[in-house]
Design an enzyme around this catalytic site. Structure first.
Site, mmCIF file in Angstrom:
data_model
loop_
_atom_site.group_PDB
_atom_site.id
_atom_site.type_symbol
_atom_site.label_atom_id
_atom_site.label_comp_id
_atom_site.label_asym_id
_atom_site.label_seq_id
_atom_site.Cartn_x
_atom_site.Cartn_y
_atom_site.Cartn_z
ATOM 1 N NE ARG A 1 73.931 -21.915 -67.845
ATOM 2 C CZ ARG A 1 72.713 -21.573 -67.275
ATOM 3 N NH1 ARG A 1 72.381 -20.569 -67.323
ATOM 4 N NH2 ARG A 1 72.224 -22.685 -66.769
ATOM 5 C CB ILE B 1 80.381 -22.393 -73.437
ATOM 6 C CG1 ILE B 1 79.317 -22.327 -72.332
ATOM 7 C CG2 ILE B 1 80.192 -23.049 -74.585
ATOM 8 C CD1 ILE B 1 78.073 -21.462 -72.641
ATOM 9 C CG ASP B 2 84.014 -23.771 -68.286
ATOM 10 O OD1 ASP B 2 85.213 -23.940 -68.707
ATOM 11 O OD2 ASP B 2 83.444 -24.735 -67.644
ATOM 12 C CG HIS C 1 79.376 -27.693 -77.849
ATOM 13 N ND1 HIS C 1 78.995 -28.525 -76.841
ATOM 14 C CD2 HIS C 1 79.230 -28.236 -78.968
ATOM 15 C CE1 HIS C 1 78.436 -29.672 -77.378
ATOM 16 N NE2 HIS C 1 78.778 -29.416 -78.856
ATOM 17 C CB CYS D 1 78.911 -5.681 -84.406
ATOM 18 S SG CYS D 1 80.452 -6.356 -85.369
ATOM 19 C CG ASN E 1 80.833 -39.776 -65.976
ATOM 20 O OD1 ASN E 1 80.164 -39.555 -64.997
ATOM 21 N ND2 ASN E 1 80.548 -39.352 -67.159
ATOM 22 C CB ALA F 1 86.913 -34.647 -63.004
#
Ligand code: OAD
Length: 246
Positions: A67, A103-104, A119, A146, A213, A231
């Site tokens: 993704r 999450i984009d 999220h 890290c 929607n 949208a």
């Protein structure tokens, strides 16, 4: 008393917007529960859990690596709905909060500022040891270190998995309880607590709730109004209505 718009929202009123995967669909990001909702034969719920990560970390990392790569590839760009919400954020004189389940980073790229990623964010990684959050554009692997605590193999996507507590809930609930207008855009109303946001607005008894929607969702009955359509058409139209009244 300030004048109200045709939507009966005072110009100094508070707007809360919730977005889901549907707002990014026309940018080429697949939704979760559409026909193409499976990934390599897995339901999202089966790869987006702490248990799945403990059991098969490579599989889960691959899911998010794929993704992240697609998001950065260049053909996914913010669309007219993201742009309209950024325009509303920039020009609405009252309080405004955009809470996204996505999450984009398309809301940021469009220019949204008052934004909360409930999220998490695909372009960030978090250390399971020290909790440090890092901007992250590459694949995440077991070898990744890290830069905060130097631990190896402890970085995970900075996303909220099923069974984990979403980010910024206190701020969201406070805003919803005093909202004059609540918009739920491109979300199926299947995943709590976001699916319960409209109930918070109703309980508070002051805000108008509009669902936007392609179709009426399972939550449709909780809203005052439906705006049905893609949208990229419905959101710019509603934003123009709101901004025309101030
Ligand atoms: P869903 O995939 O469940 O729902 C997407 C919604 O967008 C559906 O109701 C579609 O009808 C609608 N839709 C699709 N294209 C649209 C368009 N062009 N314009 C308007 N609406 C459109 O996605 P979410 O509701 O966002 O959580 O899913 C919620 C959460 O479930 C996600 O954040 C993710 C997922 O599992 C986690 O990963 C924790």
């Amino acid at each position: 008393m300030p004048e109200t718009s045709a939507l009966r929202i005072p110009p100094d009123g508070r707007i809360v917007v919730l977005t889901g995967a549907g707002i990014s669909a026309e940018s080429g990001v697949p939704t979760f529960r559409g026909a193409d909702g499976l990934w390599e034969g897995h339901r999202v719920e089966d790869v987006a859990t702490p248990e799945a990560f403990a059991r098969q970390p490579e599989l889960v990392q691959r899911f998010y690596n794929e993704r992240r790569r697609k998001l950065l590839a260049g053909d996914i760009q913010p669309n007219a709905a993201h742009a309209a919400l950024a325009e509303l954020d920039a020009n609405w004189p009252g309080e405004f909060l955009l809470v996204t389940q996505n999450i984009d980073d398309l809301h940021e790229r469009a220019g949204s500022r008052r934004l909360l990623h409930m999220h998490g964010e695909l372009l960030k990684a978090r250390c399971s040891d020290c909790g440090a959050v890092h901007r992250w554009q590459d694949d995440l692997t077991a070898e990744a270190v890290c830069s905060g605590c130097q631990a190896g193999g402890r970085l995970r996507p900075h996303v909220v998995w099923f069974g984990e507590v979403p980010i910024g809930l206190e701020e969201s609930f406070a805003a919803l309880a005093s909202a004059d207008l609540f918009l739920a855009i491109g979300t199926s109303g299947n995943v709590y607590p976001a699916a319960g946001f409209v109930d918070v607005v109703r309980q508070a008894g002051r805000g108008r709730a509009i669902e936007m929607n392609l179709e009426a969702t399972v939550a449709a009955g909780w809203f005052d109004e439906q705006r049905i359509g893609p949208a990229t058409q419905t959101v710019p139209a509603l934003v123009a209505e709101l901004l025309a009244e101030i």
